[in-house]
Design a protein around this motif. Structure first.
Motif, mmCIF file in Angstrom:
data_model
loop_
_atom_site.group_PDB
_atom_site.id
_atom_site.type_symbol
_atom_site.label_atom_id
_atom_site.label_comp_id
_atom_site.label_asym_id
_atom_site.label_seq_id
_atom_site.Cartn_x
_atom_site.Cartn_y
_atom_site.Cartn_z
ATOM 1 N N ASP A 105 3.013 -7.619 4.092
ATOM 2 C CA ASP A 105 2.297 -6.531 3.434
ATOM 3 C C ASP A 105 2.296 -6.638 1.913
ATOM 4 O O ASP A 105 1.857 -5.721 1.224
ATOM 5 N N SER A 107 1.097 -7.287 -1.727
ATOM 6 C CA SER A 107 -0.250 -7.179 -2.278
ATOM 7 C C SER A 107 -0.339 -7.822 -3.652
ATOM 8 O O SER A 107 0.625 -7.821 -4.421
ATOM 9 N N SER A 119 -6.507 -3.993 -4.892
ATOM 10 C CA SER A 119 -5.344 -4.456 -4.141
ATOM 11 C C SER A 119 -5.820 -5.393 -3.032
ATOM 12 O O SER A 119 -6.677 -5.030 -2.227
ATOM 13 N N ARG A 121 -4.356 -7.874 0.070
ATOM 14 C CA ARG A 121 -3.188 -8.270 0.851
ATOM 15 C C ARG A 121 -3.078 -9.786 0.833
ATOM 16 O O ARG A 121 -4.014 -10.503 1.194
ATOM 17 N N GLU A 126 -7.150 -9.729 2.702
ATOM 18 C CA GLU A 126 -7.975 -8.539 2.935
ATOM 19 C C GLU A 126 -7.979 -7.660 1.685
ATOM 20 O O GLU A 126 -6.926 -7.365 1.107
ATOM 21 N N ARG A 128 -7.788 -4.385 0.183
ATOM 22 C CA ARG A 128 -7.293 -3.111 0.722
ATOM 23 C C ARG A 128 -7.961 -1.921 0.051
ATOM 24 O O ARG A 128 -8.306 -0.947 0.701
ATOM 25 N N TRP A 129 -8.113 -1.958 -1.274
ATOM 26 C CA TRP A 129 -8.780 -0.853 -1.953
ATOM 27 C C TRP A 129 -9.208 -1.254 -3.356
ATOM 28 O O TRP A 129 -8.697 -2.198 -3.938
ATOM 29 N N ARG A 192 -0.448 1.095 0.204
ATOM 30 C CA ARG A 192 -0.917 0.812 1.573
ATOM 31 C C ARG A 192 -2.317 1.355 1.864
ATOM 32 O O ARG A 192 -3.021 0.849 2.722
ATOM 33 N N ASP A 193 -2.748 2.379 1.107
ATOM 34 C CA ASP A 193 -4.080 2.922 1.369
ATOM 35 C C ASP A 193 -4.827 3.318 0.102
ATOM 36 O O ASP A 193 -5.941 3.835 0.181
#
Length: 317
Positions: A105, A107, A119, A121, A126, A128-129, A192-193
């Motif tokens: 996880d 980043s 961000s 990963r 990926e 993330r945001w 994380r989000d």
């Protein structure tokens, strides 16, 4: 009790089957041809002629990175390109990592010249945001700085890179999070989000100084300097300790206090010849009292193990 039957659709009120199919087909086409958000261009492992980091070893590894104009990740052992990531019309200026080394996880936090923070990963590239921070792009470019129009291109680039490195602080406790800093605004995001956990502006007549900020294990210490208020009297400087859930504490200080990180928890504050230096517990905001200080016996809280226990008096002969 009255009873009403369910209403049924008449042939005139029902949408013809052909029209339903047409609407569905149009929706599918629009979805398939929608523009990529933020101009993201992430190369798949096959296009990079390499496999994801996690597929090359039983134990995840942290790649070697190259930054600008996009972000590229390389296998630290073979040097093979693992993946690359770019955004149309934007240049990546700085990279910070957040999360445990080699964690699935972990980043990569990227600062872009258009004021966007992203961000990615590391394990599977990926995105993330994305978060756009008001005022970040102007500050990175030095717009409005005194004498900005006299700078050479090399000077502008040097300032841009220096400020991009100061614009982001990453913290891993209680979970990975990111704080973005500008002189007029600071914002904290859960990694994380991308959830916004806090935002803060300095008082009128004051500015944050991201170049003097320090990130510790659980908090980010952000100084501010002030010129004057509406009454014409200058405000003191201060240091705010930001934690994941917002303002942890605030300390008064001089306008030019310097912060030196001693370890993951302790930060030394050098506050000029009059105030001198002090050591701060960055987690609690408590100033450490030296063992030889007259205030030591009266300190409200001491750092664990900071002072030795007093020795017992010698026995009378």
């Amino acid at each position: 009790m009255s009873w009403k039957p369910f209403r049924t659709l008449t042939p005139r009120s029902a949408l013809p089957a052909a029209a339903v199919l047409l609407v569905l087909a149009a929706g599918a086409a629009a979805h398939a041809n929608r523009p990529v958000p933020f101009g993201d261009q992430v190369s798949a492992p096959g296009k990079a002629e390499a496999s994801p980091v996690s597929a090359q070893s039983a134990d995840p590894v942290t790649p070697d990175f190259k930054i600008g104009p996009g972000l590229e990740a390389y296998d630290p052992t073979s040097g093979a390109l693992l993946w690359s990531y770019r955004r149309d019309g934007a240049t990546a200026l700085h990279l910070s990592l957040v999360g445990a080394d080699s964690s699935p996880d972990q980043s990569a936090i990227v600062v872009w010249d258009d004021g966007m923070v992203t961000s990615v990963r590391v394990s599977d590239h990926e995105v993330r945001w994305h978060r756009a921070v008001p005022g970040l792009s102007d500050w990175l470019h030095g717009d409005g700085d005194p004498g900005a129009d006299q700078r050479t291109d090399a000077q502008r680039k040097e300032i841009e890179l220096e400020r991009a490195a100061a614009a982001v602080q990453t913290v891993s406790v209680p979970e990975p999070w990111v704080q973005v800093l500008t002189p007029g605004l600071t914002m904290g995001f859960r990694d994380r989000d991308g959830d916004l956990r806090f935002n803060a502006r300095p008082p009128a007549g004051c500015l944050f100084d991201p170049l003097r900020a320090v990130g510790a294990d659980t908090a980010v210490l952000l100084p501010r300097s002030c010129t004057s208020t509406g009454s014409g009297r200058p405000l003191p400087g201060s240091i705010t300790g930001f934690k994941l859930d917002g303002h942890g504490y605030m300390l008064n200080s001089g306008n030019r206090v310097e912060l030196i990180k001693l370890d993951g928890r302790r930060v030394r504050l050098d506050d000029g010849p009059l105030v001198g230096s002090r050591v701060l517990d960055s987690d609690t905001g408590v100033v450490e009292v030296p063992c030889d200080s007259p205030q030591a016996p009266f300190a409200a809280e001491q750092l664990a193990g900071a002072c030795p226990a007093p020795s017992a008096a010698p026995a009378a002969q």
